[in-house]
Design a protein around this motif. Structure first.
Motif, PDB file in Angstrom:
ATOM      1  N   LYS A  98      34.969  30.087  37.621  1.00  0.00           N
ATOM      2  CA  LYS A  98      35.449  28.811  37.119  1.00  0.00           C
ATOM      3  C   LYS A  98      34.417  27.709  37.370  1.00  0.00           C
ATOM      4  O   LYS A  98      34.343  26.739  36.625  1.00  0.00           O
ATOM      5  N   ASP A  99      33.592  27.900  38.411  1.00  0.00           N
ATOM      6  CA  ASP A  99      32.590  26.898  38.760  1.00  0.00           C
ATOM      7  C   ASP A  99      31.304  27.614  39.185  1.00  0.00           C
ATOM      8  O   ASP A  99      31.277  28.292  40.214  1.00  0.00           O
ATOM      9  N   SER A 154      36.167  28.275  31.503  1.00  0.00           N
ATOM     10  CA  SER A 154      36.972  27.078  31.761  1.00  0.00           C
ATOM     11  C   SER A 154      38.265  27.373  32.518  1.00  0.00           C
ATOM     12  O   SER A 154      38.756  26.523  33.246  1.00  0.00           O
ATOM     13  N   LYS A 155      38.790  28.584  32.371  1.00  0.00           N
ATOM     14  CA  LYS A 155      40.052  28.898  33.051  1.00  0.00           C
ATOM     15  C   LYS A 155      40.171  30.411  33.177  1.00  0.00           C
ATOM     16  O   LYS A 155      39.744  31.158  32.309  1.00  0.00           O
ATOM     17  N   LEU A 156      40.803  30.847  34.280  1.00  0.00           N
ATOM     18  CA  LEU A 156      41.054  32.268  34.534  1.00  0.00           C
ATOM     19  C   LEU A 156      42.534  32.466  34.805  1.00  0.00           C
ATOM     20  O   LEU A 156      43.251  31.509  35.116  1.00  0.00           O
ATOM     21  N   VAL A 216      42.696  31.180  39.063  1.00  0.00           N
ATOM     22  CA  VAL A 216      41.824  31.592  40.158  1.00  0.00           C
ATOM     23  C   VAL A 216      40.386  31.154  39.883  1.00  0.00           C
ATOM     24  O   VAL A 216      40.053  30.732  38.772  1.00  0.00           O
ATOM     25  N   ASP A 217      39.536  31.274  40.895  1.00  0.00           N
ATOM     26  CA  ASP A 217      38.144  30.837  40.781  1.00  0.00           C
ATOM     27  C   ASP A 217      37.185  31.951  40.388  1.00  0.00           C
ATOM     28  O   ASP A 217      36.056  31.674  39.993  1.00  0.00           O
TER      29      ASP A 217
END
Length: 126
Positions: free
Chosen positions: A80-81, A109-111, A115-116
């Motif tokens: 995500k980052d 952008s999203k899971l 989660v990350d």
């Protein structure tokens, strides 16, 4: 012939997919997120903890199929980052003694479950 694998004792997947599928000596492991298979809850207090849980889930699936981590030939890491890359990389590296698999790491952008980190793999029965 197609064979389906699931982490022993883990809750069933939350969607219409299998945790792992083997066809022609190739094991395809679905994207794993940091869910503890014993509790069904997220284990994501830090990105390091989350990555360890994801890799432990992958290891459990690999071993359930009668393989080990050296059979993994390809991984895909979704973050995500991308600022978490160094920590994820450090934790991930601990699961491979040598000849690490091919892989890519991408920021998304999203899971699932927000989660990350999510990791999928392909392993081959040599």
């Amino acid at each position: 012939m197609k064979k389906i694998y699931q982490i022993p004792g883990a809750p069933a997947p939350i969607g219409p997919y299998s945790q792992a599928v083997e066809v022609n000596n190739t094991l395809y492991i679905s994207g794993q997120i940091p869910i503890d298979p014993k509790t069904g809850k997220l284990n994501d207090s830090s990105i390091a903890t989350a990555t360890q849980q994801v890799m432990n889930n992958i290891k459990a699936l690999i071993e359930t199929a009668g393989l080990d981590m050296s059979n993994i030939v390809k991984c895909s890491i979704f973050l995500k980052d991308m600022n978490n890359f160094a920590v994820v990389n450090e934790e991930y590296a601990q699961y491979f003694s040598s000849d690490a698999p091919a892989r890519e790491t991408v920021q998304v952008s999203k899971l699932p479950m927000d989660v990350d980190v999510e990791i999928s793999c392909i392993a081959v029965r040599f």
